[in-house]
Design a protein around this motif. Structure first.
Motif, PDB file in Angstrom:
ATOM      1  N   ALA A   1      -2.692 -51.413  -4.572  1.00 24.36           N
ATOM      2  CA  ALA A   1      -1.641 -51.117  -3.530  1.00 24.36           C
ATOM      3  C   ALA A   1      -2.130 -51.616  -2.215  1.00 24.36           C
ATOM      4  O   ALA A   1      -3.255 -51.833  -1.811  1.00 24.36           O
ATOM      5  N   ARG A   2      -1.012 -51.894  -1.492  1.00 28.97           N
ATOM      6  CA  ARG A   2      -1.297 -52.721  -0.185  1.00 28.97           C
ATOM      7  C   ARG A   2      -1.783 -51.606   0.815  1.00 28.97           C
ATOM      8  O   ARG A   2      -2.676 -51.894   1.887  1.00 28.97           O
ATOM      9  N   GLU A   3      -1.585 -50.581   0.603  1.00 27.03           N
ATOM     10  CA  GLU A   3      -2.323 -49.433   1.506  1.00 27.03           C
ATOM     11  C   GLU A   3      -3.670 -49.354   1.234  1.00 27.03           C
ATOM     12  O   GLU A   3      -4.512 -48.880   2.208  1.00 27.03           O
ATOM     13  N   VAL A   4      -4.312 -49.923   0.556  1.00 25.74           N
ATOM     14  CA  VAL A   4      -5.605 -49.953   0.249  1.00 25.74           C
ATOM     15  C   VAL A   4      -6.078 -51.543   0.990  1.00 25.74           C
ATOM     16  O   VAL A   4      -6.048 -52.360   0.686  1.00 25.74           O
ATOM     17  N   ASP A   5      -6.913 -50.915   2.382  1.00 26.08           N
ATOM     18  CA  ASP A   5      -7.187 -51.979   3.196  1.00 26.08           C
ATOM     19  C   ASP A   5      -8.123 -53.074   2.635  1.00 26.08           C
ATOM     20  O   ASP A   5      -8.127 -54.119   3.054  1.00 26.08           O
ATOM     21  N   ASP A   6      -8.986 -52.585   1.840  1.00 28.58           N
ATOM     22  CA  ASP A   6     -10.302 -53.282   1.419  1.00 28.58           C
ATOM     23  C   ASP A   6     -10.416 -53.408  -0.082  1.00 28.58           C
ATOM     24  O   ASP A   6     -10.943 -52.559  -0.877  1.00 28.58           O
ATOM     25  N   PRO A   7      -9.616 -54.234  -0.806  1.00 28.61           N
ATOM     26  CA  PRO A   7      -9.684 -54.055  -2.277  1.00 28.61           C
ATOM     27  C   PRO A   7     -10.956 -54.495  -3.106  1.00 28.61           C
ATOM     28  O   PRO A   7     -10.957 -54.257  -4.081  1.00 28.61           O
ATOM     29  N   ASP A   8     -11.602 -55.166  -2.050  1.00 27.33           N
ATOM     30  CA  ASP A   8     -12.942 -55.549  -2.575  1.00 27.33           C
ATOM     31  C   ASP A   8     -13.979 -54.178  -2.770  1.00 27.33           C
ATOM     32  O   ASP A   8     -15.007 -54.575  -3.694  1.00 27.33           O
ATOM     33  N   LEU A   9     -13.414 -53.289  -2.562  1.00 23.18           N
ATOM     34  CA  LEU A   9     -14.358 -51.905  -2.550  1.00 23.18           C
ATOM     35  C   LEU A   9     -14.580 -51.788  -4.289  1.00 23.18           C
ATOM     36  O   LEU A   9     -15.314 -51.198  -4.807  1.00 23.18           O
ATOM     37  N   LEU A  10     -13.413 -52.184  -5.015  1.00 20.24           N
ATOM     38  CA  LEU A  10     -13.349 -51.809  -6.313  1.00 20.24           C
ATOM     39  C   LEU A  10     -14.608 -52.723  -7.011  1.00 20.24           C
ATOM     40  O   LEU A  10     -15.438 -52.296  -7.916  1.00 20.24           O
ATOM     41  N   LEU A  11     -14.682 -53.965  -6.690  1.00 18.54           N
ATOM     42  CA  LEU A  11     -15.606 -54.960  -6.949  1.00 18.54           C
ATOM     43  C   LEU A  11     -17.057 -54.403  -6.465  1.00 18.54           C
ATOM     44  O   LEU A  11     -17.815 -54.571  -7.540  1.00 18.54           O
ATOM     45  N   ARG A  12     -17.123 -54.107  -5.448  1.00 20.38           N
ATOM     46  CA  ARG A  12     -18.484 -53.941  -4.781  1.00 20.38           C
ATOM     47  C   ARG A  12     -19.039 -52.397  -5.282  1.00 20.38           C
ATOM     48  O   ARG A  12     -20.311 -52.411  -5.661  1.00 20.38           O
ATOM     49  N   GLY A  13     -18.262 -51.472  -5.469  1.00 20.13           N
ATOM     50  CA  GLY A  13     -18.857 -50.351  -5.778  1.00 20.13           C
ATOM     51  C   GLY A  13     -18.631 -49.536  -7.142  1.00 20.13           C
ATOM     52  O   GLY A  13     -19.270 -48.625  -7.642  1.00 20.13           O
ATOM     53  N   TYR A  14     -17.421 -50.103  -7.851  1.00 24.54           N
ATOM     54  CA  TYR A  14     -17.106 -49.409  -9.157  1.00 24.54           C
ATOM     55  C   TYR A  14     -16.834 -50.329 -10.100  1.00 24.54           C
ATOM     56  O   TYR A  14     -16.517 -49.813 -11.542  1.00 24.54           O
TER      57      TYR A  14
ATOM     58  N   VAL B   1     -16.022 -44.113 -14.076  1.00 25.99           N
ATOM     59  CA  VAL B   1     -15.196 -43.386 -12.932  1.00 25.99           C
ATOM     60  C   VAL B   1     -14.250 -42.375 -13.208  1.00 25.99           C
ATOM     61  O   VAL B   1     -13.644 -42.636 -14.448  1.00 25.99           O
ATOM     62  N   THR B   2     -13.742 -41.652 -12.667  1.00 22.76           N
ATOM     63  CA  THR B   2     -12.566 -40.813 -12.620  1.00 22.76           C
ATOM     64  C   THR B   2     -11.586 -41.312 -11.535  1.00 22.76           C
ATOM     65  O   THR B   2     -12.144 -41.202 -10.566  1.00 22.76           O
ATOM     66  N   VAL B   3     -10.535 -41.698 -12.209  1.00 20.81           N
ATOM     67  CA  VAL B   3      -9.541 -42.395 -11.136  1.00 20.81           C
ATOM     68  C   VAL B   3      -8.144 -41.707 -11.356  1.00 20.81           C
ATOM     69  O   VAL B   3      -7.663 -41.545 -12.504  1.00 20.81           O
ATOM     70  N   THR B   4      -7.357 -41.679 -10.058  1.00 26.19           N
ATOM     71  CA  THR B   4      -6.118 -41.118 -10.184  1.00 26.19           C
ATOM     72  C   THR B   4      -5.095 -42.349  -9.798  1.00 26.19           C
ATOM     73  O   THR B   4      -5.089 -42.765  -8.898  1.00 26.19           O
ATOM     74  N   PHE B   5      -4.251 -42.892 -11.052  1.00 28.62           N
ATOM     75  CA  PHE B   5      -3.358 -43.950 -10.761  1.00 28.62           C
ATOM     76  C   PHE B   5      -1.958 -43.246 -10.447  1.00 28.62           C
ATOM     77  O   PHE B   5      -1.655 -42.385 -10.910  1.00 28.62           O
ATOM     78  N   ALA B   6      -1.188 -44.168  -9.345  1.00 25.21           N
ATOM     79  CA  ALA B   6       0.291 -43.818  -9.254  1.00 25.21           C
ATOM     80  C   ALA B   6       0.936 -44.365 -10.227  1.00 25.21           C
ATOM     81  O   ALA B   6       0.693 -45.804 -10.728  1.00 25.21           O
ATOM     82  N   VAL B   7       1.894 -44.013 -11.179  1.00 23.83           N
ATOM     83  CA  VAL B   7       2.645 -44.473 -12.015  1.00 23.83           C
ATOM     84  C   VAL B   7       3.981 -44.471 -12.037  1.00 23.83           C
ATOM     85  O   VAL B   7       4.891 -43.500 -11.599  1.00 23.83           O
ATOM     86  N   VAL B   8       4.683 -45.579 -12.216  1.00 28.68           N
ATOM     87  CA  VAL B   8       6.293 -45.584 -12.244  1.00 28.68           C
ATOM     88  C   VAL B   8       6.441 -46.329 -13.522  1.00 28.68           C
ATOM     89  O   VAL B   8       6.027 -47.035 -14.207  1.00 28.68           O
ATOM     90  N   GLN B   9       7.676 -45.496 -13.940  1.00 27.03           N
ATOM     91  CA  GLN B   9       8.444 -45.813 -15.244  1.00 27.03           C
ATOM     92  C   GLN B   9       9.614 -45.669 -15.203  1.00 27.03           C
ATOM     93  O   GLN B   9      10.340 -44.799 -14.699  1.00 27.03           O
ATOM     94  N   VAL B  10      10.364 -46.696 -15.409  1.00 24.06           N
ATOM     95  CA  VAL B  10      12.004 -46.780 -15.719  1.00 24.06           C
ATOM     96  C   VAL B  10      12.314 -46.392 -17.128  1.00 24.06           C
ATOM     97  O   VAL B  10      12.274 -47.249 -18.047  1.00 24.06           O
ATOM     98  N   GLY B  11      13.197 -45.338 -17.269  1.00 23.50           N
ATOM     99  CA  GLY B  11      13.656 -45.096 -18.544  1.00 23.50           C
ATOM    100  C   GLY B  11      12.658 -45.023 -19.447  1.00 23.50           C
ATOM    101  O   GLY B  11      11.803 -44.327 -19.433  1.00 23.50           O
TER     102      GLY B  11
ATOM    103  N   ALA C   1      -8.706 -45.237  -1.722  1.00 24.55           N
ATOM    104  CA  ALA C   1     -10.222 -44.956  -2.069  1.00 24.55           C
ATOM    105  C   ALA C   1     -10.410 -43.574  -2.575  1.00 24.55           C
ATOM    106  O   ALA C   1     -11.470 -43.278  -3.143  1.00 24.55           O
ATOM    107  N   ASP C   2      -9.545 -42.613  -1.979  1.00 27.42           N
ATOM    108  CA  ASP C   2      -9.774 -41.313  -2.188  1.00 27.42           C
ATOM    109  C   ASP C   2      -9.691 -40.817  -3.476  1.00 27.42           C
ATOM    110  O   ASP C   2     -10.049 -39.672  -3.940  1.00 27.42           O
ATOM    111  N   SER C   3      -8.939 -41.636  -4.425  1.00 36.38           N
ATOM    112  CA  SER C   3      -8.408 -41.484  -5.673  1.00 36.38           C
ATOM    113  C   SER C   3      -9.494 -41.796  -6.829  1.00 36.38           C
ATOM    114  O   SER C   3      -9.088 -41.540  -7.806  1.00 36.38           O
ATOM    115  N   ILE C   4     -10.620 -42.004  -6.442  1.00 44.06           N
ATOM    116  CA  ILE C   4     -11.595 -42.529  -7.123  1.00 44.06           C
ATOM    117  C   ILE C   4     -13.073 -41.799  -6.980  1.00 44.06           C
ATOM    118  O   ILE C   4     -13.378 -41.872  -5.758  1.00 44.06           O
TER     119      ILE C   4
END
Length: 304
Positions: A259-272, A277-287, A298-301
Motif C-alpha cells: 500500500a501507498r501508506e508504506v513509505d519505504d517498500p524496500d524495508l521488506l527486501l532489506r529486513g524480511y 515472519v508473522t504478518v497481517t494483511f488487509a484483505v478485500v473481497q467482492v462477493g 511496517a507495524d503489521s509484520i
C-alpha cells in the motif's frame, strides 16, 4: 476546435493572401505584414503546445428527466456534484494517494468543467482537466480515470465478481464508495445514466440494471478484513509495490500489493526477504471473488 485556434489560423491565411498581392518592391509594406505573419505563427505554435482537454458526456433517463428538453434542477446539480466527487476519488485512488480517511488529495487538480448540455436523453458535457500528451504514449491520468470509472459502472452491471474485485483493488475501496454514492442517488431518484468518452459508451438499460450495479458496489458486498499468516516473502518488487508471500504450512502463495501508506517498500527486501515472519494483511473481497491482499504497515509484520 476553439475560437482562438480558428482565429489565429484565419489571420495567418489572411496575411499570406495579402503578401501574395504586395510587390517585392514595396519593401516596407512587405516587412510590416511579414512581421505580423511571424507573430501569428509563433502564437499558433504556442497554442498547439498547450495541454489538450478531452470531453465526456453524462446523460440521464428516468423520472427526473423531461425527454431531451431538460432535467429537474435539484437532481441535475446534485447528480453532477456526486459524479465529480466520484471522478476525483477514482483519480486519487489510481494515483495511489487516496487514504481511507481524510480529504481527497489534489481535489482542485481533478475538477471537471461543465461546458454544455448533452442532447438525446438530457445530460451534461464535461471537459476533463487539461493534460499534456504523454511522451511514452501512456494514457493521461484524467482519461484513465474516466475509463476506469466507466469500466466500474459496466462491470458492476454486467461483469463477474472477480472483474469487479480487480477494479476495486486497483481503484481503492473508498473511491468505489464514492461511485456507489453517485449511483445510489440516481437509484433513489428513479433515474439511470450513460457515460460516453473517447469512442467508448456505456449506458444502463433501465433502473433495475442500475440498482443491481448499486447493490454490487455496496459496502456490504465489498468485504474488508485482516488476515494474519505465517510464512516468508519470496518475491518483492519495491518499485511496482507488489509481493509474493509463501505460507509456511500450506506453501500457498499469496500475491498482493504494498500500500501507498508504506513509505519505504524496500524495508521488506532489506529486513524480511525469505525470512519467516508473522504478518497481517488487509484483505478485500467482492462477493464470491478471490481475495485481494495488501501489505499496509511496517507495524503489521514481525520475525518469528
Amino acid at each position: 476546435m476553439s475560437y482562438e485556434y480558428l482565429s489565429i489560423k484565419s489571420e495567418i491565411a489572411e496575411i499570406e493572401g495579402i503578401l501574395r498581392n504586395i510587390a517585392p518592391a514595396q519593401v516596407i509594406k512587405r516587412m510590416t505584414f511579414e512581421s505580423r505573419l511571424r507573430s501569428a505563427k509563433i502564437a499558433l505554435e504556442a497554442y498547439e503546445r498547450l495541454p489538450r482537454s478531452k470531453k465526456a458526456t453524462l446523460t440521464f433517463r428516468g423520472k427526473p428527466v423531461v425527454g431531451s428538453h431538460g432535467v429537474h434542477a435539484e437532481f441535475g446539480s446534485r447528480a453532477a456534484l456526486n459524479f465529480a466527487d466520484a471522478f476525483a476519488a477514482v483519480a486519487a485512488g489510481l494515483g495511489e494517494r487516496l487514504r481511507y480517511k481524510g480529504p481527497i488529495p489534489d481535489r482542485a487538480k481533478h475538477q471537471l468543467l461543465i461546458t454544455g448540455t448533452a442532447i438525446g436523453s438530457f445530460g451534461f458535457e464535461f471537459e476533463l482537466p487539461a493534460e499534456r500528451d504523454d511522451l511514452f504514449g501512456d494514457e493521461p491520468p484524467a482519461e484513465q480515470t474516466l475509463r476506469k470509472l466507466q469500466e466500474l459502472m459496466q462491470k458492476s452491471a454486467e461483469g463477474s465478481d472477480d472483474e469487479i474485485s480487480e477494479l476495486v483493488d486497483e481503484i481503492h475501496p473508498r473511491a468505489v464508495a464514492k461511485v456507489h454514492e453517485f449511483l445510489s442517488y440516481l437509484a433513489q431518484q428513479q433515474a439511470w445514466c450513460g457515460l460516453e468518452f473517447g469512442g467508448s459508451f456505456f449506458r444502463y438499460k433501465d433502473i433495475d440494471q442500475l440498482r443491481l450495479s448499486t447493490e454490487r458496489l455496496l459496502a456490504g458486498n465489498i468485504k474488508e478484513s485482516c488476515e494474519t499468516v505465517i510464512g516468508a516473502f519470496t518475491g518483492i518488487l519495491p518499485n511496482d509495490r507488489t509481493f509474493e508471500f509463501t505460507q509456511a504450512e500450506s506453501a500457498h502463495v499469496i500475491k498482493g500489493k504494498i500500500a501507498r501508506e508504506v513509505d519505504d517498500p524496500d524495508l521488506l527486501l532489506r529486513g524480511y526477504y525469505k525470512k519467516e515472519v508473522t504478518v497481517t494483511f488487509a484483505v478485500v473481497q467482492v462477493g464470491q471473488s478471490r481475495p485481494r491482499y495488501r501489505f499496509t504497515s511496517a507495524d503489521s509484520i514481525k520475525l518469528t
